[in-house]
Design an enzyme around this catalytic site. Structure first.
Site, PDB file in Angstrom:
ATOM      1  N   HIS A  40       0.663  -1.165  -0.200  1.00  0.00           N
ATOM      2  CA  HIS A  40       0.262   0.305  -0.108  1.00  0.00           C
ATOM      3  C   HIS A  40       1.000   1.322  -0.424  1.00  0.00           C
ATOM      4  CE1 HIS A  40      -4.019   1.977   1.469  1.00  0.00           C
ATOM      5  NE2 HIS A  40      -2.697   3.156   1.069  1.00  0.00           N
ATOM      6  N   HIS A  86       1.246   5.610  -1.441  1.00  0.00           N
ATOM      7  CA  HIS A  86       0.879   6.346  -2.480  1.00  0.00           C
ATOM      8  C   HIS A  86       2.064   6.955  -3.301  1.00  0.00           C
ATOM      9  CE1 HIS A  86      -2.752   6.207  -0.760  1.00  0.00           C
ATOM     10  NE2 HIS A  86      -2.361   6.751   0.213  1.00  0.00           N
ATOM     11  N   LYS A 123      -9.541  -0.277  -5.513  1.00  0.00           N
ATOM     12  CA  LYS A 123      -9.303   0.410  -4.290  1.00  0.00           C
ATOM     13  C   LYS A 123     -10.723   1.148  -3.801  1.00  0.00           C
ATOM     14  CE  LYS A 123      -7.898   2.333  -0.555  1.00  0.00           C
ATOM     15  NZ  LYS A 123      -6.854   2.683   0.024  1.00  0.00           N
ATOM     16  N   HIS A 172     -10.404   1.174   2.022  1.00  0.00           N
ATOM     17  CA  HIS A 172     -10.215   2.101   3.377  1.00  0.00           C
ATOM     18  C   HIS A 172     -11.368   1.616   3.743  1.00  0.00           C
ATOM     19  CE1 HIS A 172      -8.723   5.618   4.769  1.00  0.00           C
ATOM     20  NE2 HIS A 172      -9.079   5.623   5.428  1.00  0.00           N
ATOM     21  N   HIS A 220      -4.409  -1.127   6.613  1.00  0.00           N
ATOM     22  CA  HIS A 220      -4.343  -0.026   7.235  1.00  0.00           C
ATOM     23  C   HIS A 220      -4.953   0.041   8.871  1.00  0.00           C
ATOM     24  CE1 HIS A 220      -6.698   2.735   5.511  1.00  0.00           C
ATOM     25  NE2 HIS A 220      -5.621   3.179   4.430  1.00  0.00           N
ATOM     26  N   ASP A 264       1.383   2.520   3.388  1.00  0.00           N
ATOM     27  CA  ASP A 264       0.664   3.780   2.657  1.00  0.00           C
ATOM     28  C   ASP A 264       1.509   5.047   3.263  1.00  0.00           C
ATOM     29  OD1 ASP A 264      -1.687   4.838   2.729  1.00  0.00           O
ATOM     30  OD2 ASP A 264      -1.906   4.711   4.578  1.00  0.00           O
TER      31      ASP A 264
HETATM   32  O1  DOR Z   1      -3.456   9.720   5.970  1.00  0.00           O
HETATM   33  C1  DOR Z   1      -3.908   9.192   4.452  1.00  0.00           C
HETATM   34  N1  DOR Z   1      -3.423   9.731   3.557  1.00  0.00           N
HETATM   35  N2  DOR Z   1      -4.776   8.064   4.208  1.00  0.00           N
HETATM   36  C2  DOR Z   1      -4.761   7.648   3.096  1.00  0.00           C
HETATM   37  O2  DOR Z   1      -5.943   6.900   3.273  1.00  0.00           O
HETATM   38  C3  DOR Z   1      -5.011   8.431   2.551  1.00  0.00           C
HETATM   39  C4  DOR Z   1      -3.146   8.602   2.231  1.00  0.00           C
HETATM   40  C5  DOR Z   1      -2.809  10.171   1.059  1.00  0.00           C
HETATM   41  O3  DOR Z   1      -3.450  10.085   0.136  1.00  0.00           O
HETATM   42  O4  DOR Z   1      -3.107  11.038   1.273  1.00  0.00           O
HETATM   43 ZN    ZN Z   2      -3.345   4.921   1.814  1.00  0.00          ZN
END
Ligand code: DOR
Ligand code: ZN
Length: 343
Positions: A15, A17, A99, A136, A173, A246
């Site tokens: 997971h 980003h 997702k 999520h 998460h 995450d």
């Molecule tokens: O804290 C988070 N940031 N939780 C998420 O689900 C998305 C993520 C983000 O994209 O910044």
């Molecule tokens: Zn995330």
């Protein structure tokens, strides 16, 4: 005897980003040098990854920006515009998972879903196509108290698993002991990812006398008993708990402001900190399962071929990393960690 160094099979961050543009270029190597593969989240801006075509273009952009031997595993975001035909196209394009963001619960989730049950026809298509569903797991809605969102959502997960018992689902998460217990009770098609920051933080670390924006993420860190349950689950050797970091970078000015963004940027330190946590739990021998075996197995992938060497040597986490004209503050900035990855 205390372990001073060890090697393990390269892991997968299930997971992650990576964003786009200048942020992608600034952060991708922290993931691509330490992990063999990562599940890439689709909540990009200005355009979310909603289709097979966007996923393919995003994959190409990541491949250009990252280390050669790193494989981005692509996802699309599922919302009320997604159709079963789009799932079939995604499968053809090599997308591994869809997702779901409930509407409004986190960063870039304004286009998210209010009623999970309205998506069951799409989930059926995912089950047929063998595409995983990543949730999520927080109940949306103004009337739901923020600390209860995850626990209330578990009922949706249980219903969904009952109805589509061959659909592989990952509850992402997790942050509560209730979620840990729920995953243990459910069958072999339901797993959970655990981040590194939720093994460290409680709500006190987000807000005690002062606000700590770089510890703020969604789902928000909870109680000490919840953190203890997460550490127990991660180090337990249970194959349906595996690593999903995450890592969620935001520019400093978007964290340190009113209405600051949710997200912890942990990619530069995640593996090193995991080694520390597993060592402190007396379970260092189980780290490789958590990072490099259970996730791959659940996703139906072979293990990575590379090796990672960790050595016990103190280092200080940088206060920030440059990003274009701005910077990104990492998790544990300025703090001392005890393990390093030998490069
Ligand atoms: O804290 C988070 N940031 N939780 C998420 O689900 C998305 C993520 C983000 O994209 O910044
Ligand atoms: Zn995330």
């Amino acid at each position: 005897m205390k372990v001073k160094a060890f090697e393990m099979i390269k892991g997968d961050d299930m997971h992650c980003h990576l964003r786009t543009g200048v942020v992608l270029k600034s952060v991708v190597d922290f993931t691509s040098k330490y992990w063999g593969r990562a599940i890439i989240m689709p909540n990009t801006t200005p355009k979310a990854v909603l289709t097979a075509d966007i996923a393919s273009a995003y994959r190409n952009a990541i491949k250009i920006a990252c280390h050669d031997n790193f494989e981005p595993l692509m996802t699309i975001q599922i919302n009320d515009k997604t159709t079963p035909a789009m799932i079939a196209e995604a499968k053809k394009a090599g997308v591994v998972a869809g997702k779901v963001y409930p509407k409004g619960v986190t960063t870039n989730s304004e286009n998210g879903v209010i009623d999970l049950k309205s998506l069951y026809p799409v989930f059926e298509a995912m089950q047929e196509q063998d595409i995983l569903l990543l949730l999520h797991g927080e109940m949306p809605g103004e009337n739901v108290f923020c600390l209860d969102r995850e626990e209330i959502f578990l009922k949706e997960l249980i219903d969904l698993n009952k109805r589509l018992c061959n659909l592989k689902i990952v509850l992402e998460h997790i942050t509560t002991s209730a979620a840990v217990e729920c995953i243990r009770r459910l069958g072999s098609n339901v797993a959970a990812t655990i981040t590194v920051h939720h093994l460290i933080l409680t709500l006190n670390d987000v807000s005690d006398g002062k606000l700590h924006p770089h510890n703020f993420c969604m789902p928000i860190a909870k109680r000490p008993t919840d953190r203890a349950a997460l550490i127990e689950a991660a180090t337990s050797g249970h194959f349906r708990f595996f690593y999903g970091g995450d890592s969620a970078p935001h520019l400093e000015e978007n964290k340190e402001c009113s209405e600051g963004c949710a997200g912890v940027f942990n990619a530069p330190i995640a593996l090193q900190l995991l080694a520390q946590i597993f060592e402190e739990a007396g379970k260092l021998d189980r780290l490789e399962n958590f990072t490099s075996k259970f996730g791959a197995e659940f996703y139906g992938l072979s293990q990575n071929s590379g090796i990672i060497n960790l050595v016990k040597k103190d280092w200080t986490v940088p206060n920030s990393y440059p990003c274009g004209e701005s910077k990104i503050i990492p998790f544990m900035a300025g703090q001392t960690l005890h393990w390093q990855v030998e490069e």
